[in-house]
Design an enzyme around this catalytic site. Sequence first.
Site, mmCIF file in Angstrom:
data_model
loop_
_atom_site.group_PDB
_atom_site.id
_atom_site.type_symbol
_atom_site.label_atom_id
_atom_site.label_comp_id
_atom_site.label_asym_id
_atom_site.label_seq_id
_atom_site.Cartn_x
_atom_site.Cartn_y
_atom_site.Cartn_z
ATOM 1 N N THR A 282 -45.713 44.128 24.836
ATOM 2 C CA THR A 282 -44.467 44.068 25.587
ATOM 3 C C THR A 282 -44.733 43.399 26.922
ATOM 4 O OG1 THR A 282 -42.630 45.348 26.534
ATOM 5 C CG2 THR A 282 -44.780 46.428 26.464
ATOM 6 N N GLU A 283 -43.848 42.466 27.313
ATOM 7 C CA GLU A 283 -44.154 41.589 28.443
ATOM 8 C C GLU A 283 -44.219 42.294 29.783
ATOM 9 O OE1 GLU A 283 -39.944 40.242 27.046
ATOM 10 O OE2 GLU A 283 -41.706 41.207 26.174
ATOM 11 N N ASN A 284 -43.708 43.519 29.877
ATOM 12 C CA ASN A 284 -43.841 44.224 31.149
ATOM 13 C C ASN A 284 -45.202 44.890 31.313
ATOM 14 O OD1 ASN A 284 -42.938 46.056 29.075
ATOM 15 N ND2 ASN A 284 -42.521 47.572 30.655
#
Length: 455
Positions: A282-284
């Site tokens: 997940t990009e966060n």
Amino acid sequence: MKPVPVITAQDAAALVRSGQTLLVGGFGMTGNPVHLVHALAETEVRGLTFVGNNVGEAGLSGGRLLRNGQLKKAIGSFFTSNREAVAAAQDGSLEVQLIPQGTLAEALRAGGAGIGGFYTPTAAGTVIAGNADVRVLNGQEMVFVPALRGDVALIRAWRADRAGNLQYRLTEQNFNPAMATAADLVIAEVEEIVEVGEIPPEAVHTPGLYVDYLVQAHLTLDDLGSSADVRGGAKRVDPARLNMARRALQELRPGDVVNLGIGIPTLVADLITPEHRVNLHTENGMLGVGPAPEDGGALDYPVNAGKIPVTALPGASYFDSAHSFGMIRGGHVDVAVMGGLQVDEAGNLANWAVPGKPLLGVGGAMDLASGARRLIVTMQHTDPDGTPKLVPECTLPLTARGRVGMVITDRAVFEFLDGRLTLTELMPGATLEEVRATTGAAFVERLGEAEAVVV
């Protein structure tokens, strides 16, 4: 070791001057210095340039500053979660600069490292590139992005010691570590302040040399909004959407690192079991995403890029957004499954600008579409009015050029084989005649042994 002063949120807000550039950490509902921003909203400071991932998030980030008219410009990835942000951009009272998430993270990292700028493939050939310098490097078109710095950074960490060393919790790193390096004055809002030595050196994420002031402030469930608790989040899933998610899952292989976008792709996560051995990214800032917990929220669990609390599988890891998007751009994500508004005959994707709405939310789609090794798009075959989404040429603003490898709709599966859009499978309940009638793009039929071209 000189101690870092501990002050109140109000004292911190008094350090910000009108006209300054403000870096504000956070991603979605987590890692936001909410108490510092709310204190700043009580001041008379005006003419600020706000830099952050979520601009105008109701109750968080720049929401109150925006409603107060304290912002003159906003630089970020998302503006659409707050009506005031959209209205201010439309009437010209707020200058808006959209920047993809990964580009924002890297621009901040570059600013903090004394680098003047960098070239990135993200946004090449799209309206986001604007008038930027574009060059072909190593055979790939790249867009120049200048480094980004601020006068003041307001960031959030979980723990700090009195020397200013910071430790972040789970997925709360996001943009905070980069922003801590890229401002002249850094104020860290923290949950807990401990004595020097209580945070092991190997657990320090941001060294104290970057931090000028500490503010201790307790985070509550109200501060987390929709991420506070997972209860009540279950919704009825349309069978056609679930069929698309099941079909996308068939494309994932054991060991794949996979990023799932918002919407239909999110449903794929609910279908993945440990036996699939798929590593969700997940990009966060998390690798090893597990299913949603049965109870609890962002005070108990990490949160994915869709603001949903998730569990961590054995072997999971956390990192900041600059590191996360480095994985994406560097080709370390095997598959990205994303939603789409249009896909055309050349494999171009448009998925970030909603028809009839202002272009105020680009997120990480451009980074993922251009950086993942394989791009699978899941979308309805047509718009609600019957307009085809598979078209000869995209008419909506592009996300990426020539990157789509497969399209899964509620009616069919298409692949780009030998450079041609090719129908390879019909979805349950769909007929070939129906697909032919509702597809705007020219395609090749390869169902079984026969092959035909449909124009």
